[in-house]
Design an enzyme around this catalytic site. Structure first.
Site, mmCIF file in Angstrom:
data_model
loop_
_atom_site.group_PDB
_atom_site.id
_atom_site.type_symbol
_atom_site.label_atom_id
_atom_site.label_comp_id
_atom_site.label_asym_id
_atom_site.label_seq_id
_atom_site.Cartn_x
_atom_site.Cartn_y
_atom_site.Cartn_z
ATOM 1 N N GLY A 512 -6.372 -58.559 -23.244
ATOM 2 C CA GLY A 512 -5.010 -58.048 -23.198
ATOM 3 C C GLY A 512 -4.977 -56.610 -23.616
ATOM 4 O O GLY A 512 -5.975 -56.036 -24.069
ATOM 5 N N GLY A 514 -2.410 -53.827 -25.678
ATOM 6 C CA GLY A 514 -1.193 -53.625 -26.458
ATOM 7 C C GLY A 514 -0.930 -52.161 -26.666
ATOM 8 O O GLY A 514 -1.615 -51.313 -26.089
ATOM 9 N N GLY A 515 0.052 -51.897 -27.497
ATOM 10 C CA GLY A 515 0.425 -50.513 -27.757
ATOM 11 C C GLY A 515 -0.685 -49.720 -28.421
ATOM 12 O O GLY A 515 -0.759 -48.514 -28.298
ATOM 13 N N PHE A 516 -1.561 -50.422 -29.104
ATOM 14 C CA PHE A 516 -2.537 -49.684 -29.889
ATOM 15 C C PHE A 516 -3.953 -49.754 -29.331
ATOM 16 O O PHE A 516 -4.867 -49.215 -29.925
ATOM 17 C CB PHE A 516 -2.534 -50.200 -31.326
ATOM 18 N N ASP A 630 5.849 -54.924 -34.572
ATOM 19 C CA ASP A 630 5.754 -55.294 -33.157
ATOM 20 C C ASP A 630 5.550 -56.803 -32.999
ATOM 21 O O ASP A 630 4.639 -57.250 -32.323
ATOM 22 C CB ASP A 630 4.619 -54.501 -32.494
#
Ligand SMILES: *[C@@H]1O[C@H](CO)[C@@H](O)[C@H](O)[C@H]1NC(C)=O
Ligand SMILES: *[C@@H]1O[C@H](CO)[C@@H](O)[C@H](O)[C@H]1NC(C)=O
Ligand SMILES: *[C@@H]1O[C@H](CO)[C@@H](O)[C@H](O)[C@H]1NC(C)=O
Ligand SMILES: *[C@@H]1O[C@H](CO)[C@@H](O)[C@H](O)[C@H]1NC(C)=O
Ligand SMILES: *[C@@H]1O[C@H](CO)[C@@H](O)[C@H](O)[C@H]1NC(C)=O
Ligand SMILES: *[C@@H]1O[C@H](CO)[C@@H](O)[C@H](O)[C@H]1NC(C)=O
Ligand SMILES: *[C@@H]1O[C@H](CO)[C@@H](O)[C@H](O)[C@H]1NC(C)=O
Length: 809
Positions: A512, A514-516, A630
């Site tokens: 996946g 994510g934002g980071f 988050d």
């Protein structure tokens, strides 16, 4: 002769009364009187001058200026302290001054006369588009008096805060006494000209907050000033005659004002033209560390940490007992006296701070930072130095003397570095040298190192991780390489191991994104499965800061948190290694038609409870008070027993320039889960997590996403009001018997969590007792925000939404 001129005069009169009929005029001349009910409006229609009233026990009348779009917002008041009791007063010009006269012909208020100004023959009063009310010569520009010289509680673009050093005259902002009482309140925002200029917020005789010294483009303690792009330009003029701070607004800037409110908070408030509403863009003070001298002399304050106070390097608490009780005002003292001889001292940089108070500091704008360092190092009475102007490559010099305290230092994102003179023994060597020193000289430390390594060994064995972790030999070399992880319990992986485990970060292993960063599945050579999070390059933190943060995350251990197994640092590469979760994430189940059939009510209940325990631990039980920022279904992972585990916690802290702020108009977080105050003001708190949790809870029960076209919260609210809330539950749940009442209670809690005002939302510990306690009576939920339109693309208007709960208070 007489005749013609009088006829001409008549024509002018006629013309102006015609104008009066069709336009709002912006001036008042000597022949006119402004009566209650009449107003003057600036040329482009922004500001209006007139009488307004405030009703307390009796109605009081004032002369003031307000926005035409929003007449209840008063930006200036003439007769603050002398309200009129009746409505039959008039404002007029008399002998070159402006006078307010009541029905008994008493002068209630008048403008002061500036004796240095020449007498004017034909003065007029004019309200300008900036909101400034000026008394000036009709035909020339010399101004006899202007309202901008006598601010009320509102600071508009074009106004000044400052001091005339020759006359002592001050421009300052003073709060109102209360919402309906414009007389002078206790708070005053004014210029402090001692040392490098800065603004100070006074609460009566007490300093409440200081902005920190002016360091070129901004005040040292307000890095958010850099976030207005070019919409607002902040200026400080400092000469031997006057020191003036002012703000210029770009033409494209929407209506905006700074208000010093009745509780002593400065708010920048902006007008949303489409919604016809004001919203708070920014306010200050906004955290505990803003409080002046919070951590005492030689203390530093960091509101992201708990406890928030620390001593500067080389210093320790003056009264350790008080300090542990978090009474920090006593501050810190030097551990080893500084010997100002030879080269037994050096400078240590204290990173990213609001500079200490410069009241007694020495400032030199003409020298470079190198020269500054040289002067400070040869001068025994110099204790610390820093850059005076951080713009461009930086220039100038501030030096703090040895006989004074360094006070009011605060850690801030994007702050500047302070260089502190310290005995050599406190100074950073490079990692390699430090280890050499440790091993070569300090035998006890070597022994300690060995003990720690043994502990690792035992830990590793206990976790039954057989291979794949670097062996002890490698670990040693890692420690050498990275310097200061010798006191950690967290295994360091080398990049080769991680690459081998993930087939060189192959797409096939991607779990996946994510934002980071991106998450990969990995298999260590011994067959152990891991999840590998490769952080995006935005985490530009220094090595040591990064390690400290990772250590902190590693210490967070709870059954409902995903466990951090180790990390890998290689050049700019930053990688975190987690335990692998075979059942993926919650969204994989709850939003899938087939898979969510598996989730019985009992399972969902367990999942909700587990998540709330995990969050509660982050918020309150861990020593660090972590806010997740988050929370969402994709961040809840499931192990093989379907135990929910919160992932991605603490990661926001690894990114030096936290992107949650409104600086770029970008808000990190996930649409649908963001609380309105976070979406709008970038304001993060435990209650923003509670909001996200509420959304998640409703999603788990309904099996529907709060996203895209489907506004789950609005739907839930509609059903709630119609008394049909049970219909929100997923059809896959068998809601027979007492299950129905549990479902309703859970949804009820979810609605309490998504209430608009953060204060109304329960804390996580309350949430847990509400969920588990059937008998507990729950408050009626208030209406949530039903639609939020966020347009991160447009930098001038990052957010198009208004929080009524903030304005309403
Ligand atoms: C106060 O002002 C409002 C708006 O101008 C007006 O409607 C109201 O009558 C005034 N109140 C009194 C007591 O005069
Ligand atoms: C208004 O009334 C108060 C109380 O009766 C009085 O003290 C004050 O002087 C009056 N103000 C004016 C301007 O008449
Ligand atoms: C009116 O003028 C002011 C000051 O120049 C400006 O900020 C504002 O945008 C203008 N308003 C309109 C409606 O043109
Ligand atoms: C603010 O400025 C005014 C006008 O110069 C002055 O009279 C007043 O004393 C100042 N307030 C404070 C708290 O310094
Ligand atoms: C002052 O501003 C703060 C921050 O926006 C707000 O929380 C507070 O309620 C305001 N106080 C008043 C009296 O408006
Ligand atoms: C500056 O010096 C004065 C006089 O010695 C002292 O009262 C004041 O506390 C000092 N300020 C700071 C910030 O050290
Ligand atoms: C030495 O440093 C102190 C404190 O900054 C300063 O007041 C003094 O002027 C300096 N002396 C010289 C010779 O630069």
């Amino acid at each position: 002769m007489w005749d013609t001129s009088s006829r001409r005069y008549g024509t002018v009169m006629l013309l102006s009364s015609l104008l009066l009929a069709s336009y709002s005029l912006d001036t008042l001349d000597q022949t006119q009187k402004l009566a209650n009910g009449q107003t003057r409006v600036s040329l482009n229609g922004t500001f209006e001058l007139g009488f307004f009233n405030r009703t307390t026990s009796t109605t009081k009348w004032y002369i003031g200026i307000w926005y035409t779009v929003s007449p209840e917002i008063i930006v200036w008041v003439a007769n603050h302290d002398n309200p009129l009791n009746d409505s039959s007063s008039t404002l007029s010009i008399s002998k070159g001054t402006l006078v307010l006269i009541d029905s008994l012909q008493n002068i209630i208020w008048s403008t002061s006369v500036n004796p240095s100004m020449p007498k004017m023959s034909d003065p007029i009063l004019k309200i300008l588009d900036s909101g400034n009310l000026v008394l000036k010569d009709q035909n020339r520009d010399n101004i006899l008096w202007q309202s901008f010289d006598y601010p009320s509680n509102t600071f508009l673009p074009g106004m000044k805060i400052g001091k005339d050093l020759t006359t002592g005259f001050e421009w300052n902002i003073t709060s109102w006494k209360s919402r309906n009482d414009p007389s002078k309140g206790n708070y005053c925002y004014k210029m402090d000209t001692l040392g490098q200029p800065e603004l100070v917020l006074w609460d009566g005789e007490r300093i409440k907050f200081k902005t920190g010294a002016w360091v070129g483009p901004r005040f040292s303690g307000l890095p958010e000033m850099a976030t207005y792009e070019n919409m607002l330009n902040f200026k400080l003029f400092s000469t031997s005659k006057e020191v003036i701070y002012s703000i210029e607004a770009d033409k494209s800037m929407r209506l905006s004002r700074i208000v010093l409110n009745e509780t002593g908070v400065l708010q920048r408030i902006m007008w949303d033209h489409d919604q016809k509403n004001w919203y708070v863009y920014w306010f200050w003070p906004n955290d505990m560390c803003d409080s002046y001298a919070k951590c005492g002399p030689f203390g530093t304050c960091n509101s992201n940490e708990a406890p928030i106070c620390k001593c500067l390097p080389g210093f320790s608490p003056k009264s350790p007992k008080e300090w542990t009780m978090r009474n920090n005002l006593g501050g810190c003292e030097r551990e080893t006296p500084l010997n100002c001889q030879g080269n037994s001292y050096g400078f240590k940089s204290v990173k990213s701070v609001k500079l200490p108070d410069t009241e007694n500091a020495t400032v030199d704008a003409s020298i470079s930072i190198m020269e500054c360092k040289r002067r400070c190092s040869i001068n025994c009475s110099c204790l610390a130095y820093s850059l005076l102007d951080i713009s461009g490559g930086g220039s100038g010099c501030i030096m703090w003397g040895y006989e004074y305290d360094l006070i009011d230092i605060k850690y801030i994102e994007g702050g500047q570095d302070l260089y502190l003179k310290l005995d050599k023994s406190y100074l950073d060597a490079t990692g390699k040298r430090k280890i050499q020193v440790l091993i070569g000289i300090m035998v006890p430390t070597t022994v300690m190192l060995l003990v720690l390594l043994t502990v690792h060994c035992i830990r590793l064995r206990r976790r039954k991780i057989k291979t794949g972790y670097p062996d002890l030999g490698k670990e040693k070399s890692n420690y050498k390489e990275s310097g200061s992880l010798h006191d950690t319990e967290l295994p360091m992986f080398d990049l080769e191991t991680v690459k081998a485990a993930t087939a060189n970060f192959s797409d096939a292993n991607k779990l996946g994104q994510g934002g980071f960063g991106i998450v990969y599945k990995g298999v260590l050579s011994g067959g152990e499965e891991i999840a590998v999070k490769r952080l995006s390059k935005g985490s530009s933190q220094g090595l040591n800061e990064f390690k400290n943060e990772v250590m902190l995350i590693a210490k967070l251990q709870h059954r409902n948190l995903v466990r951090l197994l180790g990390c890998c640092i290689h050049d700019s590469e930053r990688i975190l290694i987690y335990e692998f979760m075979p059942n993926k994430s919650l969204d994989f189940f709850i939003f899938d038609k087939v898979r969510r059939e598996v989730l019985s009510w009992t399972m969902r209940l367990e999942i909700v409870a587990g998540i709330s325990r995990g969050i509660l631990y982050l918020h309150q039980d861990s020593r660090f008070n972590i806010i997740h920022r988050d929370l969402k279904a994709a961040n809840i992972l499931l192990d093989k027993e379907m135990t929910p585990k919160v992932s991605d916690f603490g990661i926001a802290r690894l990114f030096k320039r936290e992107q949650n702020e409104m600086d770029t108009g970008r808000v990190v977080g996930t649409r649908g889960y963001m609380s309105p105050e976070y979406a709008m003001e970038g304001k993060i708190s435990v209650k923003s997590d509670v909001y996200s949790f509420g959304v998640l809870l409703l999603e788990i029960i309904s099996g529907k996403r709060n996203q895209g076209n489907h506004n789950l919260i609005a739907y839930a609210w509609q059903l709630w009001q119609a008394g049909r809330i049970i219909q929100l539950a997923d059809e896959a749940i068998d809601n027979a018997g007492s299950v129905a009442s549990d479902i309703v209670r859970f949804i009820h809690v979810g609605l309490l969590c998504v209430q608009e005002c953060a204060d109304d939302r329960p804390t996580m510990s309350t949430v847990l007792s509400m969920l588990s306690n059937e008998g507990m009576s729950l408050p009626e939920p208030k209406k949530p925000v039903l639609s939020t339109k966020i347009t991160p693309e447009s930098s001038s208007s990052p957010i198009e939404l208004t929080l009524t709960c903030i304005e309403g208070r």
